[in-house]
Design a protein around this motif. Sequence first.
Motif, mmCIF file in Angstrom:
data_model
loop_
_atom_site.group_PDB
_atom_site.id
_atom_site.type_symbol
_atom_site.label_atom_id
_atom_site.label_comp_id
_atom_site.label_asym_id
_atom_site.label_seq_id
_atom_site.Cartn_x
_atom_site.Cartn_y
_atom_site.Cartn_z
ATOM 1 N N GLY A 189 -10.271 1.561 -2.040
ATOM 2 C CA GLY A 189 -9.926 1.696 -3.438
ATOM 3 C C GLY A 189 -10.896 1.176 -4.472
ATOM 4 N N THR A 190 -10.666 1.652 -5.699
ATOM 5 C CA THR A 190 -11.404 1.243 -6.888
ATOM 6 C C THR A 190 -10.463 0.448 -7.787
ATOM 7 O OG1 THR A 190 -12.779 3.241 -6.805
ATOM 8 C CG2 THR A 190 -12.659 2.059 -8.915
ATOM 9 N N LEU A 191 -10.887 -0.712 -8.215
ATOM 10 C CA LEU A 191 -10.072 -1.543 -9.095
ATOM 11 C C LEU A 191 -9.989 -0.891 -10.474
ATOM 12 C CD1 LEU A 191 -8.581 -4.260 -9.601
ATOM 13 C CD2 LEU A 191 -10.798 -5.206 -10.309
ATOM 14 N N TYR A 221 0.857 -1.185 0.000
ATOM 15 C CA TYR A 221 0.000 0.000 0.000
ATOM 16 C C TYR A 221 0.892 1.233 0.000
ATOM 17 C CZ TYR A 221 -3.969 2.972 1.527
ATOM 18 O OH TYR A 221 -4.963 3.916 1.618
ATOM 19 N N ALA A 222 0.590 2.198 -0.863
ATOM 20 C CA ALA A 222 1.404 3.412 -0.973
ATOM 21 C C ALA A 222 0.521 4.649 -0.913
ATOM 22 C CB ALA A 222 2.186 3.396 -2.287
ATOM 23 N N ILE A 223 1.027 5.685 -0.245
ATOM 24 C CA ILE A 223 0.306 6.951 -0.093
ATOM 25 C C ILE A 223 1.199 8.087 -0.594
ATOM 26 C CG2 ILE A 223 -0.825 8.526 1.517
ATOM 27 C CD1 ILE A 223 -1.191 6.146 3.415
ATOM 28 N N PHE A 224 0.631 8.961 -1.431
ATOM 29 C CA PHE A 224 1.387 10.056 -2.037
ATOM 30 C C PHE A 224 0.774 11.412 -1.711
ATOM 31 C CE2 PHE A 224 2.053 6.361 -4.745
ATOM 32 C CZ PHE A 224 3.413 6.394 -5.015
ATOM 33 N N SER A 225 1.647 12.433 -1.598
ATOM 34 C CA SER A 225 1.196 13.820 -1.511
ATOM 35 C C SER A 225 1.838 14.610 -2.654
ATOM 36 C CB SER A 225 1.564 14.432 -0.158
ATOM 37 O OG SER A 225 2.973 14.463 0.020
ATOM 38 N N PHE A 226 1.338 15.844 -2.892
ATOM 39 C CA PHE A 226 1.705 16.571 -4.099
ATOM 40 C C PHE A 226 2.223 17.981 -3.838
ATOM 41 C CE2 PHE A 226 -0.896 13.087 -5.277
ATOM 42 C CZ PHE A 226 -0.420 12.678 -6.511
ATOM 43 N N PHE A 229 -3.408 10.800 -2.210
ATOM 44 C CA PHE A 229 -3.727 9.757 -3.184
ATOM 45 C C PHE A 229 -3.094 8.457 -2.698
ATOM 46 C CE2 PHE A 229 -2.202 7.171 -6.743
ATOM 47 C CZ PHE A 229 -3.404 6.871 -7.356
ATOM 48 N N ALA A 230 -3.819 7.349 -2.843
ATOM 49 C CA ALA A 230 -3.323 6.062 -2.366
ATOM 50 C C ALA A 230 -3.541 4.977 -3.417
ATOM 51 C CB ALA A 230 -4.003 5.674 -1.062
ATOM 52 N N ALA A 231 -2.679 3.956 -3.380
ATOM 53 C CA ALA A 231 -2.789 2.831 -4.316
ATOM 54 C C ALA A 231 -2.326 1.564 -3.627
ATOM 55 C CB ALA A 231 -1.939 3.097 -5.557
ATOM 56 N N ARG A 232 -2.895 0.441 -4.068
ATOM 57 C CA ARG A 232 -2.458 -0.843 -3.513
ATOM 58 C C ARG A 232 -2.601 -1.943 -4.559
ATOM 59 N NH1 ARG A 232 -6.808 -4.240 -1.882
ATOM 60 N NH2 ARG A 232 -8.819 -3.178 -1.747
ATOM 61 N N PHE A 233 -1.775 -2.966 -4.451
ATOM 62 C CA PHE A 233 -1.879 -4.172 -5.264
ATOM 63 C C PHE A 233 -2.440 -5.307 -4.406
ATOM 64 C CE2 PHE A 233 1.487 -2.718 -8.379
ATOM 65 C CZ PHE A 233 0.657 -2.803 -9.482
ATOM 66 N N TYR A 272 -5.655 -1.202 -7.129
ATOM 67 C CA TYR A 272 -6.736 -0.396 -6.565
ATOM 68 C C TYR A 272 -6.202 0.988 -6.228
ATOM 69 C CZ TYR A 272 -9.186 -4.857 -5.805
ATOM 70 O OH TYR A 272 -9.788 -6.078 -5.971
ATOM 71 N N VAL A 273 -6.992 2.031 -6.506
ATOM 72 C CA VAL A 273 -6.575 3.395 -6.175
ATOM 73 C C VAL A 273 -7.721 4.140 -5.501
ATOM 74 C CG1 VAL A 273 -4.915 3.495 -8.079
ATOM 75 C CG2 VAL A 273 -7.253 4.302 -8.439
ATOM 76 N N GLY A 274 -7.369 5.197 -4.778
ATOM 77 C CA GLY A 274 -8.385 5.987 -4.093
ATOM 78 C C GLY A 274 -7.748 7.086 -3.277
ATOM 79 N N SER A 275 -8.452 7.560 -2.266
ATOM 80 C CA SER A 275 -7.997 8.645 -1.410
ATOM 81 C C SER A 275 -7.702 8.136 -0.006
ATOM 82 C CB SER A 275 -9.057 9.757 -1.340
ATOM 83 O OG SER A 275 -9.347 10.255 -2.632
#
Length: 217
Positions: free
Chosen positions: A117-119, A65-70, A149-153, A100-103
Amino acid sequence: MKKYLLGTAAIATAFTSVPAHAATAILEDNRVIIDNAPFFSVGAEDGLGSGNFALNRAGFIDIPYAIFSFGGATSVSNATLNWDFDSLFGDSPPSSIGLYVGSDADGVVTTSDRFMGTLIDTSIYSGGEVGSFDVTSFVNDALGAGQFFAARFEVTTAPADVSGVNNGGNFFTPSLDFDQVAAVPESATWAFMIFGFGAIGGAMRRQRKANVKVSYA
């Protein structure tokens, strides 16, 4: 009159159309969520191992799981998530893994993020693949909500259906590249508006004076 309007519009466009600049998002957090009933944890598998991997085995799930800021950006013109598959884990055959991605509200990986997340993609991985995914709309959704923003496999094969010891593999640390269009400061915008309307007004007054002189000639 028309030429003055066109000229003013061209000036405003030249100053308000600021070229986009490329940047790399800040990786706030990147850890593995472990789902192994009856316990749930984040990070190393309670001493069983560590790494950024997506892995399923009977009754056991690992989720990177990864979380990003901008850096204060409020929107992006495009955003690409890069997350490369290093190698199979153990004796896994090629694995079907979903992205999967989301907030994310707090910017910290927790066990509750297991269900986020949304696939948006499902791919077959056997080792060495380079995955790049367009996540522009999802990044803008997160930024619009004032979140990360977040994403996971996650391996798509259910643990109960894993035929071997495990199914999945190791991933490299992800990165996210984006383009941001810098906004013109509000003060500058007003200055251009005042300049533009002033120029139009001056042109109209000069035109009226010229018309009066012609009419009395």
